[in-house]
Design a protein around this motif. Structure first.
Motif, PDB file in Angstrom:
ATOM      1  N   THR A   1      -2.101   0.540  -3.541  1.00  0.00           N
ATOM      2  CA  THR A   1      -0.662   0.553  -3.568  1.00  0.00           C
ATOM      3  C   THR A   1      -0.521   1.742  -4.508  1.00  0.00           C
ATOM      4  O   THR A   1       0.821   2.146  -4.709  1.00  0.00           O
ATOM      5  N   ARG A   2      -1.433   2.495  -5.083  1.00  0.00           N
ATOM      6  CA  ARG A   2      -1.173   3.573  -5.986  1.00  0.00           C
ATOM      7  C   ARG A   2      -0.703   4.866  -5.253  1.00  0.00           C
ATOM      8  O   ARG A   2      -0.950   4.855  -4.048  1.00  0.00           O
ATOM      9  N   GLU A   3       0.083   5.917  -5.782  1.00  0.00           N
ATOM     10  CA  GLU A   3       0.491   6.996  -5.288  1.00  0.00           C
ATOM     11  C   GLU A   3      -0.687   7.785  -4.932  1.00  0.00           C
ATOM     12  O   GLU A   3      -1.572   7.762  -5.467  1.00  0.00           O
ATOM     13  N   LYS A   4      -0.568   8.468  -3.828  1.00  0.00           N
ATOM     14  CA  LYS A   4      -1.382   9.668  -3.271  1.00  0.00           C
ATOM     15  C   LYS A   4      -1.651  10.611  -4.192  1.00  0.00           C
ATOM     16  O   LYS A   4      -0.591  11.168  -4.707  1.00  0.00           O
ATOM     17  N   ARG A   5      -2.914  10.932  -4.487  1.00  0.00           N
ATOM     18  CA  ARG A   5      -3.237  12.251  -5.050  1.00  0.00           C
ATOM     19  C   ARG A   5      -3.001  13.361  -4.081  1.00  0.00           C
ATOM     20  O   ARG A   5      -2.918  13.340  -3.239  1.00  0.00           O
ATOM     21  N   PRO A   6      -2.632  14.639  -4.894  1.00  0.00           N
ATOM     22  CA  PRO A   6      -2.420  15.868  -3.885  1.00  0.00           C
ATOM     23  C   PRO A   6      -3.687  16.177  -3.138  1.00  0.00           C
ATOM     24  O   PRO A   6      -3.230  16.555  -1.922  1.00  0.00           O
ATOM     25  N   ASN A   7      -4.839  15.813  -3.309  1.00  0.00           N
ATOM     26  CA  ASN A   7      -5.929  16.258  -2.460  1.00  0.00           C
ATOM     27  C   ASN A   7      -6.469  15.135  -1.527  1.00  0.00           C
ATOM     28  O   ASN A   7      -7.408  15.366  -0.969  1.00  0.00           O
ATOM     29  N   GLU A   8      -5.749  14.015  -1.693  1.00  0.00           N
ATOM     30  CA  GLU A   8      -6.252  12.901  -0.869  1.00  0.00           C
ATOM     31  C   GLU A   8      -5.337  12.974   0.452  1.00  0.00           C
ATOM     32  O   GLU A   8      -4.373  13.496   0.496  1.00  0.00           O
ATOM     33  N   VAL A   9      -6.435  12.405   1.581  1.00  0.00           N
ATOM     34  CA  VAL A   9      -5.736  12.160   2.816  1.00  0.00           C
ATOM     35  C   VAL A   9      -5.815  10.809   3.395  1.00  0.00           C
ATOM     36  O   VAL A   9      -6.532   9.958   3.345  1.00  0.00           O
ATOM     37  N   GLU A  10      -4.616  10.420   3.857  1.00  0.00           N
ATOM     38  CA  GLU A  10      -4.319   8.763   4.235  1.00  0.00           C
ATOM     39  C   GLU A  10      -5.407   8.755   5.285  1.00  0.00           C
ATOM     40  O   GLU A  10      -5.472   9.508   5.999  1.00  0.00           O
ATOM     41  N   GLY A  11      -5.869   7.363   5.333  1.00  0.00           N
ATOM     42  CA  GLY A  11      -6.864   7.005   6.136  1.00  0.00           C
ATOM     43  C   GLY A  11      -8.466   7.702   6.015  1.00  0.00           C
ATOM     44  O   GLY A  11      -9.302   7.083   6.447  1.00  0.00           O
ATOM     45  N   VAL A  12      -8.337   8.555   4.916  1.00  0.00           N
ATOM     46  CA  VAL A  12      -9.745   9.098   4.653  1.00  0.00           C
ATOM     47  C   VAL A  12     -10.202   8.821   3.168  1.00  0.00           C
ATOM     48  O   VAL A  12     -11.195   8.107   3.204  1.00  0.00           O
ATOM     49  N   ASN A  13      -9.291   8.826   2.339  1.00  0.00           N
ATOM     50  CA  ASN A  13      -9.597   8.642   1.084  1.00  0.00           C
ATOM     51  C   ASN A  13      -9.245   7.082   0.780  1.00  0.00           C
ATOM     52  O   ASN A  13     -10.014   6.099   0.165  1.00  0.00           O
ATOM     53  N   TYR A  14      -7.899   6.663   1.251  1.00  0.00           N
ATOM     54  CA  TYR A  14      -7.383   5.452   0.935  1.00  0.00           C
ATOM     55  C   TYR A  14      -6.455   4.960   2.253  1.00  0.00           C
ATOM     56  O   TYR A  14      -5.844   6.217   2.766  1.00  0.00           O
ATOM     57  N   ASN A  15      -6.080   3.993   2.531  1.00  0.00           N
ATOM     58  CA  ASN A  15      -4.846   3.505   3.165  1.00  0.00           C
ATOM     59  C   ASN A  15      -3.794   3.151   2.318  1.00  0.00           C
ATOM     60  O   ASN A  15      -4.128   2.232   1.496  1.00  0.00           O
ATOM     61  N   PHE A  16      -2.664   4.125   2.136  1.00  0.00           N
ATOM     62  CA  PHE A  16      -1.809   3.669   1.126  1.00  0.00           C
ATOM     63  C   PHE A  16      -0.606   2.782   1.709  1.00  0.00           C
ATOM     64  O   PHE A  16      -0.114   3.047   2.664  1.00  0.00           O
ATOM     65  N   VAL A  17      -0.498   1.665   0.876  1.00  0.00           N
ATOM     66  CA  VAL A  17       0.250   0.718   1.347  1.00  0.00           C
ATOM     67  C   VAL A  17       1.289   0.317   0.328  1.00  0.00           C
ATOM     68  O   VAL A  17       1.201   0.628  -0.653  1.00  0.00           O
ATOM     69  N   SER A  18       2.393  -0.449   0.814  1.00  0.00           N
ATOM     70  CA  SER A  18       3.400  -0.913  -0.370  1.00  0.00           C
ATOM     71  C   SER A  18       2.818  -2.189  -1.017  1.00  0.00           C
ATOM     72  O   SER A  18       1.781  -2.841  -0.457  1.00  0.00           O
ATOM     73  N   ARG A  19       3.348  -2.434  -2.011  1.00  0.00           N
ATOM     74  CA  ARG A  19       3.016  -3.522  -2.919  1.00  0.00           C
ATOM     75  C   ARG A  19       3.152  -5.034  -2.112  1.00  0.00           C
ATOM     76  O   ARG A  19       2.441  -5.963  -2.134  1.00  0.00           O
ATOM     77  N   ASP A  20       4.205  -5.043  -1.359  1.00  0.00           N
ATOM     78  CA  ASP A  20       4.595  -6.105  -0.579  1.00  0.00           C
ATOM     79  C   ASP A  20       3.508  -6.262   0.489  1.00  0.00           C
ATOM     80  O   ASP A  20       3.202  -7.495   0.918  1.00  0.00           O
ATOM     81  N   GLN A  21       3.104  -5.345   1.142  1.00  0.00           N
ATOM     82  CA  GLN A  21       2.255  -5.231   2.241  1.00  0.00           C
ATOM     83  C   GLN A  21       0.893  -5.748   1.690  1.00  0.00           C
ATOM     84  O   GLN A  21       0.197  -6.470   2.212  1.00  0.00           O
ATOM     85  N   PHE A  22       0.513  -5.410   0.352  1.00  0.00           N
ATOM     86  CA  PHE A  22      -0.840  -5.606   0.041  1.00  0.00           C
ATOM     87  C   PHE A  22      -0.818  -7.218  -0.372  1.00  0.00           C
ATOM     88  O   PHE A  22      -1.820  -7.925  -0.075  1.00  0.00           O
ATOM     89  N   GLU A  23       0.221  -7.780  -0.998  1.00  0.00           N
ATOM     90  CA  GLU A  23       0.366  -8.912  -1.292  1.00  0.00           C
ATOM     91  C   GLU A  23       0.305  -9.839  -0.295  1.00  0.00           C
ATOM     92  O   GLU A  23      -0.213 -11.117  -0.108  1.00  0.00           O
TER      93      GLU A  23
END
Length: 187
Positions: A40-62
């Motif tokens: 649920t954390r913010e993506k860092r500038p050098n990170e790629v969705e689906g490669v480093n993490y899958n970024f989701v909302s807190r509601d989705q995670f919970e």
């Protein structure tokens, strides 16, 4: 087809897990599949969705927690991190060795659910070196740096929870040692 291994790589923030991982992740003889965690954390500038993490909302995670969809999860500095169970099982059933790069808290959860997991803890050569690496990132405010250092001290007390402990003084050497460990368990 033989079911793949579940390999857990942990270590304190800044120990160089990503650097070591890059040295062996593409070795075809290891048959590795990297499990991309949810966060649920913010993506860092050098990170790629689906490669480093899958970024989701807190509601989705919970919702995933509530529905039992995670092999493990942890909350750190206000953000969740976790491993989708369905992805891990699918990859293992395909004969791939699934690599999880997760927190100590997550490893303990994995060991409860998968006692056959191969657990490896990466340690720094010293706390001074670890602090230098964390500060060298220049990605976080001092308060977060201090939280990461305090957490690292607590995590280093947990090395007894792991089957193997590898020192990351030299990333290439640490990667070679981890590769040997995985190969020994593939037989």
């Amino acid at each position: 087809m033989k079911r793949g291994l579940l390999v857990v790589l942990s270590g304190p923030s800044g120990v160089g897990k990503g650097t070591v991982l890059k040295e062996f992740i593409d070795d075809p003889s290891l048959k590795l599949a990297y499990s991309v965690s949810l966060t649920t954390r913010e993506k860092r500038p050098n990170e790629v969705e689906g490669v480093n993490y899958n970024f989701v909302s807190r509601d989705q995670f919970e919702s995933a927690i509530k529905n039992g969809e995670l092999l493990e999860y942890a909350e750190f500095v206000g953000n969740y991190y976790g491993t989708p169970l369905s992805t891990v099982n699918k990859l293992r059933d395909e004969g791939k060795n699934v690599l999880l790069e997760i927190e100590v808290q997550g490893c303990i959860q994995v060991r409860e659910k998968c006692p056959d997991a191969l657990t490896i803890f990466l340690v720094p050569p010293s706390m001074e070196e670890l602090e230098k690496r964390i500060r060298g990132r220049n990605t976080e405010p001092e308060e977060i740096v201090q939280q990461r250092l305090a957490k690292a001290n607590r995590e280093l007390d947990m090395v007894g929870q792991y089957k193997y402990v590898v020192c990351n003084e030299d990333p290439k050497l640490a990667a070679d040692i981890i590769s040997i460990i995985i190969k020994r368990h593939m037989d």
